[in-house]
Design an enzyme around this catalytic site. Structure first.
Site, mmCIF file in Angstrom:
data_model
loop_
_atom_site.group_PDB
_atom_site.id
_atom_site.type_symbol
_atom_site.label_atom_id
_atom_site.label_comp_id
_atom_site.label_asym_id
_atom_site.label_seq_id
_atom_site.Cartn_x
_atom_site.Cartn_y
_atom_site.Cartn_z
ATOM 1 N N GLN A 1 0.821 -1.210 0.000
ATOM 2 C CA GLN A 1 0.000 0.000 0.000
ATOM 3 C C GLN A 1 0.853 1.257 0.000
ATOM 4 O O GLN A 1 0.407 2.333 -0.381
ATOM 5 C CB GLN A 1 -0.933 -0.055 1.231
ATOM 6 C CG GLN A 1 -1.652 1.218 1.576
ATOM 7 C CD GLN A 1 -1.114 1.848 2.864
ATOM 8 O OE1 GLN A 1 -0.057 1.455 3.362
ATOM 9 N NE2 GLN A 1 -1.849 2.824 3.381
ATOM 10 N N LYS B 1 13.401 -7.700 1.925
ATOM 11 C CA LYS B 1 13.250 -6.301 1.530
ATOM 12 C C LYS B 1 14.578 -5.717 1.073
ATOM 13 O O LYS B 1 14.643 -5.003 0.066
ATOM 14 C CB LYS B 1 12.701 -5.476 2.696
ATOM 15 C CG LYS B 1 11.235 -5.645 2.959
ATOM 16 C CD LYS B 1 10.769 -4.650 4.009
ATOM 17 C CE LYS B 1 9.283 -4.804 4.275
ATOM 18 N NZ LYS B 1 8.811 -3.844 5.292
ATOM 19 N N CYS C 1 2.327 2.456 12.971
ATOM 20 C CA CYS C 1 1.464 2.506 11.796
ATOM 21 C C CYS C 1 0.563 1.276 11.719
ATOM 22 O O CYS C 1 -0.565 1.350 11.239
ATOM 23 C CB CYS C 1 2.313 2.617 10.536
ATOM 24 S SG CYS C 1 3.153 4.205 10.370
ATOM 25 N N CYS D 1 23.384 13.236 23.824
ATOM 26 C CA CYS D 1 24.536 14.045 23.418
ATOM 27 C C CYS D 1 25.006 15.021 24.486
ATOM 28 O O CYS D 1 25.811 15.905 24.194
ATOM 29 C CB CYS D 1 24.234 14.808 22.126
ATOM 30 S SG CYS D 1 22.982 16.104 22.291
#
Length: 256
Positions: A70, A84, A185, A245
């Site tokens: 999608q 992938k 997601c 940091c």
């Protein structure tokens, strides 16, 4: 990687004052590591390969699934079940054989991040979890490699450039700890076209950084709302108490 320019392939870059021949040669020398070959890594890697980046390292541990299609435009239906990184690398080589593409089918984590990212001139992070983002940020900081970071969810996206030099903010100046209500997601959804917008902006930031063109998002974060089609940038400052940091944490000079 080659310093020879394919004049016909890159003609539209070469006529740009901000890129020209020297900028195209810089792209050809550049080594870019992309963490995640998903919704953001797919368009970013395609545009950077098309732009003539000399070497791209694609890092992703997963295989293609049907629900990836999608939004993850590197892949086709016949690729379901395949790696992938490997499948994406083959697609990039087909787009531009002049780009050397290295596929790494490995999950990047705090233990291997420096080894996987060492040697890159620029890192793009489009992964989908905070643990990996923190590991990428720490390695970017320690190795002195600038980091283009993108994120998306539902209809919203964001992009920034971190660790451009030793005094620049890092990703954890923006997100110091994993949010307790962190969304994914898979759980809340994402509109597919949004990943193309944000991934393309990541690629654009990378091209600008490599070529020294324009004003990058160094010290700023771009926030994009796809529902309203509005965007804004916010200034980021280095947090003196940042867990990534602050004094005593690993850091290094930025390099291009």
């Amino acid at each position: 990687m080659s310093t020879e320019i394919d004049i016909e392939r890159f003609a539209r870059h070469i006529v740009l004052r901000e890129i020209g021949g020297p900028g195209q040669q810089a792209l050809g020398r550049a080594r870019v590591a992309i963490v995640g070959a998903g919704g953001l890594g797919a368009p970013a890697s395609l545009y950077l390969t098309a732009a003539g980046v000399g070497q791209i390292t694609l890092i992703d541990p997963d295989t293609v699934s049907l629900d990836n299609l999608q939004r993850q435009i590197l892949f086709r239906t016949d690729d379901v079940g395949e790696s992938k990184a490997g499948t994406g690398a083959a697609a990039l080589r087909a787009l531009n054989p002049g780009t050397q593409v290295i596929a790494i089918q490995t999950a990047l984590d705090a233990d291997n991040a420096r080894e996987l990212l060492d040697g890159a001139d620029l890192i793009l992070d489009g992964c989908d979890n905070f643990e990996t983002r923190f590991a990428v940020n720490a390695a970017s900081r320690a190795l002195g490699i600038p980091l283009v970071s993108g994120a998306i969810g539902r209809w919203d996206g964001q992009v920034s450039l971190f660790n451009s030099d030793a005094d620049a903010p890092c990703y954890r100046c923006w997100v110091p700890e994993i949010p307790p209500d962190a969304e994914t997601c898979a759980r809340v959804g994402v509109v597919g076209a949004l990943t193309g917008v944000v991934g393309s902006i990541m690629a654009l930031e990378a091209i600008k950084r490599i070529c020294g063109a324009g004003e990058t998002l160094d010290g700023r974060i771009l926030l994009f709302d796809g529902l309203s089609m509005e965007s804004r940038t916010a200034r980021l400052k280095r947090d003196p108490d940042c867990p990534g940091c602050s004094t005593g944490q690993a850091s290094g000079p930025g390099r291009q």
